[in-house]
Design a protein around this motif. Structure first.
Motif, PDB file in Angstrom:
ATOM      1  N   CYS A 101     -10.396 -59.419 -88.385  1.00  0.00           N
ATOM      2  CA  CYS A 101     -11.261 -60.544 -88.031  1.00  0.00           C
ATOM      3  C   CYS A 101     -12.718 -60.092 -87.922  1.00  0.00           C
ATOM      4  CB  CYS A 101     -10.790 -61.155 -86.714  1.00  0.00           C
ATOM      5  SG  CYS A 101     -11.724 -62.613 -86.191  1.00  0.00           S
ATOM      6  N   ASP A 206     -17.013 -69.669 -91.634  1.00  0.00           N
ATOM      7  CA  ASP A 206     -15.685 -70.195 -91.295  1.00  0.00           C
ATOM      8  C   ASP A 206     -14.883 -70.523 -92.550  1.00  0.00           C
ATOM      9  OD1 ASP A 206     -16.312 -69.962 -88.634  1.00  0.00           O
ATOM     10  OD2 ASP A 206     -16.829 -72.083 -88.374  1.00  0.00           O
ATOM     11  N   ARG A 209     -13.840 -67.226 -94.297  1.00  0.00           N
ATOM     12  CA  ARG A 209     -12.814 -66.526 -93.514  1.00  0.00           C
ATOM     13  C   ARG A 209     -11.463 -67.216 -93.634  1.00  0.00           C
ATOM     14  NH1 ARG A 209     -14.237 -66.024 -87.630  1.00  0.00           N
ATOM     15  NH2 ARG A 209     -12.321 -64.801 -87.607  1.00  0.00           N
ATOM     16  N   GLN A 210     -11.449 -68.525 -93.673  1.00  0.00           N
ATOM     17  CA  GLN A 210     -10.185 -69.239 -93.858  1.00  0.00           C
ATOM     18  C   GLN A 210      -9.573 -68.913 -95.218  1.00  0.00           C
ATOM     19  OE1 GLN A 210     -10.793 -73.406 -93.124  1.00  0.00           O
ATOM     20  NE2 GLN A 210     -11.553 -73.066 -91.043  1.00  0.00           N
ATOM     21  N   PRO A 217      -3.279 -63.785 -92.427  1.00  0.00           N
ATOM     22  CA  PRO A 217      -3.834 -64.478 -91.255  1.00  0.00           C
ATOM     23  C   PRO A 217      -4.415 -63.490 -90.255  1.00  0.00           C
ATOM     24  CG  PRO A 217      -1.675 -65.314 -91.838  1.00  0.00           C
ATOM     25  CD  PRO A 217      -1.881 -64.094 -92.684  1.00  0.00           C
TER      26      PRO A 217
END
Length: 221
Positions: A101, A206, A209-210, A217
């Motif tokens: 992340c 965002d 990253r998705q 995940p």
């Protein structure tokens, strides 16, 4: 100005040019070329205008750079290539101690910064290859872009916990294109008042990253 005075001024200007070192001349020509290509694009830029801005003759320009295509390659492609190589080496390490992340967020921030700082160069590149391909056929592709895609795809593949939902080589290109389009064409895509600069950057982060997380995940918590 009398003819003799004009001749004297031209002679003094010529003498100043002769005293400049080859390194200085190259740097002046490259800086002038980068400015001209950013302002006018590949098709609109001329070697005559570049020579005037660099305060050299066209003969001097062609002594160091044999064609407009070579100038474009040195002034536009090479700096982009070097910067992208540094980005790959710094932020695309599969064995990084950072979590997926955090590393992905940092990578996207750096990619947006890289594209934003080089938007004019990238626009010149896009226009040259898309609309003036015949004239720009001598200009080679950015070598590090292929390395970037390969490294990103390898990193994504190494982190996958099962079969890929989308081919990693495709996903990294879509992610790069999303950042590129939203940055280079920002004023066209996002009208005034729609969102702040920070909100746009966060929305792009965002979204990317998705997409990256589709095949692996992010950890929760």
């Amino acid at each position: 100005m009398a003819k003799t005075e004009l001749q004297t001024a031209e002679a003094e200007a010529g003498a100043r040019r002769k005293r400049r070192s080859p390194v200085d001349l190259r740097n002046r020509i490259l800086q002038a070329a980068a400015d001209e290509f950013r302002r006018c694009g590949y098709a609109g830029a001329t070697t005559a205008a570049i020579a005037r801005q660099a305060d050299v003759t066209e003969a001097q320009l062609f002594r160091y750079y044999g064609s407009k295509a070579q100038l474009f390659r040195e002034a536009i492609f090479k700096p982009l290539d070097e910067q992208l190589s540094n980005l790959v080496a710094t932020h695309m390490q599969p064995d990084s101690a950072e979590g997926i992340c955090e590393q992905s967020a940092l990578y996207i921030d750096e990619l947006q910064r890289f594209v934003g700082e080089n938007a004019q160069m990238l626009t010149s590149l896009i226009v040259a290859q898309t609309y003036d391909a015949a004239s720009a056929q001598e200009v080679s592709a950015i070598g590090s872009l292929g390395e970037y895609f390969d490294r990103a795809a390898a990193t994504m593949t190494a982190r996958m916990r099962g079969p890929a939902k989308a081919p990693p080589q495709l996903m990294v290109r879509v992610s790069f294109a999303a950042v590129l389009a939203c940055t280079v064409f920002k004023d066209w895509i996002f009208p005034p008042g729609l969102a702040t600069e920070a909100e746009i950057r966060q929305a792009v982060k965002d979204f990317v990253r998705q997409g990256i997380g589709a095949n692996h995940p992010f950890e929760r918590g």
